[in-house]
Design an enzyme around this catalytic site. Structure first.
Site, mmCIF file in Angstrom:
data_model
loop_
_atom_site.group_PDB
_atom_site.id
_atom_site.type_symbol
_atom_site.label_atom_id
_atom_site.label_comp_id
_atom_site.label_asym_id
_atom_site.label_seq_id
_atom_site.Cartn_x
_atom_site.Cartn_y
_atom_site.Cartn_z
ATOM 1 N N LYS A 1 1.850 7.340 4.396
ATOM 2 C CA LYS A 1 1.301 5.980 4.459
ATOM 3 C C LYS A 1 0.619 5.686 5.797
ATOM 4 O O LYS A 1 0.178 4.558 6.030
ATOM 5 C CB LYS A 1 2.415 4.952 4.223
ATOM 6 C CG LYS A 1 3.094 5.075 2.865
ATOM 7 C CD LYS A 1 4.184 4.031 2.705
ATOM 8 C CE LYS A 1 4.923 4.174 1.394
ATOM 9 N NZ LYS A 1 5.965 3.128 1.227
ATOM 10 N N ARG B 1 15.694 -1.914 -4.087
ATOM 11 C CA ARG B 1 14.340 -1.997 -4.625
ATOM 12 C C ARG B 1 14.374 -2.366 -6.100
ATOM 13 O O ARG B 1 15.193 -1.840 -6.862
ATOM 14 C CB ARG B 1 13.603 -0.662 -4.460
ATOM 15 C CG ARG B 1 13.424 -0.221 -3.019
ATOM 16 C CD ARG B 1 12.916 1.209 -2.965
ATOM 17 N NE ARG B 1 12.751 1.682 -1.600
ATOM 18 C CZ ARG B 1 11.606 1.623 -0.918
ATOM 19 N NH1 ARG B 1 10.536 1.102 -1.485
ATOM 20 N NH2 ARG B 1 11.520 2.072 0.303
ATOM 21 N N ARG C 1 0.407 -10.634 6.202
ATOM 22 C CA ARG C 1 1.794 -10.820 6.642
ATOM 23 C C ARG C 1 2.119 -10.144 7.970
ATOM 24 O O ARG C 1 3.161 -10.425 8.572
ATOM 25 C CB ARG C 1 2.750 -10.326 5.551
ATOM 26 C CG ARG C 1 2.658 -11.158 4.273
ATOM 27 C CD ARG C 1 3.670 -10.712 3.235
ATOM 28 N NE ARG C 1 5.035 -10.892 3.719
ATOM 29 C CZ ARG C 1 6.118 -10.534 3.022
ATOM 30 N NH1 ARG C 1 5.975 -9.961 1.838
ATOM 31 N NH2 ARG C 1 7.329 -10.726 3.509
ATOM 32 N N HIS D 1 -7.836 -13.396 7.863
ATOM 33 C CA HIS D 1 -6.780 -12.416 8.094
ATOM 34 C C HIS D 1 -7.294 -11.134 8.741
ATOM 35 O O HIS D 1 -6.584 -10.134 8.774
ATOM 36 C CB HIS D 1 -6.068 -12.089 6.775
ATOM 37 C CG HIS D 1 -5.383 -13.271 6.167
ATOM 38 N ND1 HIS D 1 -5.333 -13.492 4.807
ATOM 39 C CD2 HIS D 1 -4.745 -14.325 6.738
ATOM 40 C CE1 HIS D 1 -4.692 -14.612 4.553
ATOM 41 N NE2 HIS D 1 -4.327 -15.134 5.710
ATOM 42 N N PRO E 1 0.826 -1.217 0.000
ATOM 43 C CA PRO E 1 0.000 0.000 0.000
ATOM 44 C C PRO E 1 0.856 1.262 0.000
ATOM 45 O O PRO E 1 1.793 1.390 0.788
ATOM 46 C CB PRO E 1 -0.798 -0.129 1.297
ATOM 47 C CG PRO E 1 -0.849 -1.601 1.567
ATOM 48 C CD PRO E 1 0.474 -2.126 1.108
ATOM 49 N N GLU E 2 0.545 2.181 -0.916
ATOM 50 C CA GLU E 2 1.209 3.473 -0.982
ATOM 51 C C GLU E 2 0.154 4.543 -0.734
ATOM 52 O O GLU E 2 -0.980 4.237 -0.392
ATOM 53 C CB GLU E 2 1.917 3.642 -2.325
ATOM 54 C CG GLU E 2 2.984 2.574 -2.566
ATOM 55 C CD GLU E 2 3.818 2.820 -3.809
ATOM 56 O OE1 GLU E 2 4.104 3.985 -4.132
ATOM 57 O OE2 GLU E 2 4.208 1.829 -4.483
ATOM 58 N N ARG F 1 19.745 16.860 -0.892
ATOM 59 C CA ARG F 1 19.928 15.412 -0.782
ATOM 60 C C ARG F 1 20.970 14.935 -1.787
ATOM 61 O O ARG F 1 20.856 15.204 -2.979
ATOM 62 C CB ARG F 1 18.607 14.672 -1.046
ATOM 63 C CG ARG F 1 17.463 15.055 -0.136
ATOM 64 C CD ARG F 1 17.675 14.639 1.280
ATOM 65 N NE ARG F 1 17.829 13.210 1.447
ATOM 66 C CZ ARG F 1 17.856 12.602 2.629
ATOM 67 N NH1 ARG F 1 17.744 13.296 3.740
ATOM 68 N NH2 ARG F 1 18.007 11.302 2.697
#
Length: 260
Positions: free
Chosen positions: A59, A247, A110, A92, A2-3, A149
């Site tokens: 998130k 990633r 999970r 779940h 999920p984003e 950055r």
């Protein structure tokens, strides 16, 4: 995983299913998803409370009540589901809130993240290390964040302490749309490249939020990346795959050259 668009969808589920409703019962089927709170305390502190208007930051989903806040993070497989009281239980469903005739279920296979029970100080502490929300960050702040950055641009975009809400799929999609290679150093982007990146990030997020997820349309990189021999939706050339910052990364070498 999920984003931001998925979590925004979960926020809408929470609002439509439970906002303004009293929490009649809290059932913890698996305490392994609880962080810093016991099943008994979660039930005691929430039963009889009412859900307020939910909020999202990156998130994180904040389920406000007229008491403490339930903070939810969905990890790899989490979701929030509204069910009727008569629907059969799902294996779940880890925590279930009964609100009126509905069940609001935190469902997760999970169990990599979960739920926190937080007062205002706890919320501020947990979110302290999060960057600004990717949906709301303006161009000036975006420029300031990236210009200092030295990491690769994809790593900067997916670093939640820099910008909250973007994950692997969104980062690849945004960089493809902005015609930027994922390994370009963030602090070496030009003003025009940062402007283009911010514009495409906003456009991609708006479309994804409307869809309730990162779309898998064939006109999107996300709709091609898992094909056996993926090709670029823009130029029809072959896509490349590589791990960047741990990633799985997909890009078009023709549309996203390593150097501008």
């Amino acid at each position: 995983m999920p984003e931001l668009p998925d979590v925004e969808g979960f926020r809408e589920v929470l609002a439509s299913c439970a906002q303004g409703k009293r929490i009649k019962r809290v059932e913890v089927n698996d305490a392994g998803v609880l962080h810093g709170v016991s099943a008994g305390r979660l039930s005691r502190d929430l039963e009889g409370r009412r859900f307020g208007e939910p909020e999202r930051h990156g998130k994180w989903l904040l389920a406000r009540t007229d008491g403490p806040t339930v903070m939810l993070h969905f990890g790899m497989t989490g979701q929030l589901v509204c069910c009727r009281e008569t629907d059969p239980p799902h294996p779940h469903d880890r925590v279930v809130f009964t609100v009126g005739r509905d069940h609001l279920s935190y469902r997760d296979q999970r169990k990599l993240q979960g739920l926190w029970l937080a007062d205002d100080a706890d919320v501020a502490r947990i979110l302290h290390d999060q960057g600004p929300d990717a949906m709301s960050v303006d161009r000036a702040e975006f420029d300031e964040l990236l210009s200092r950055r030295r990491s690769r641009i994809k790593s900067a975009l997916t670093d939640q302490s820099v910008l909250a809400g973007l994950g692997n799929l969104l980062a690849d999609e945004i960089l493809w749309r902005a015609r930027l290679h994922s390994e370009r150093p963030a602090d070496e982007l030009t003003d025009d490249e940062r402007r283009r990146l911010h514009t495409e990030m906003r456009r991609t997020l708006r479309s994804s939020v409307r869809a309730g997820r990162v779309p898998t349309r064939k006109s999107w990189l996300t709709g091609r990346r898992d094909d056996p021999n993926p090709t670029c939706p823009r130029c029809d050339g072959p896509l490349n795959r590589k791990r960047v910052g741990g990633r799985g990364t997909v890009w078009c070498p023709r549309c996203q050259p390593a150097r501008s």
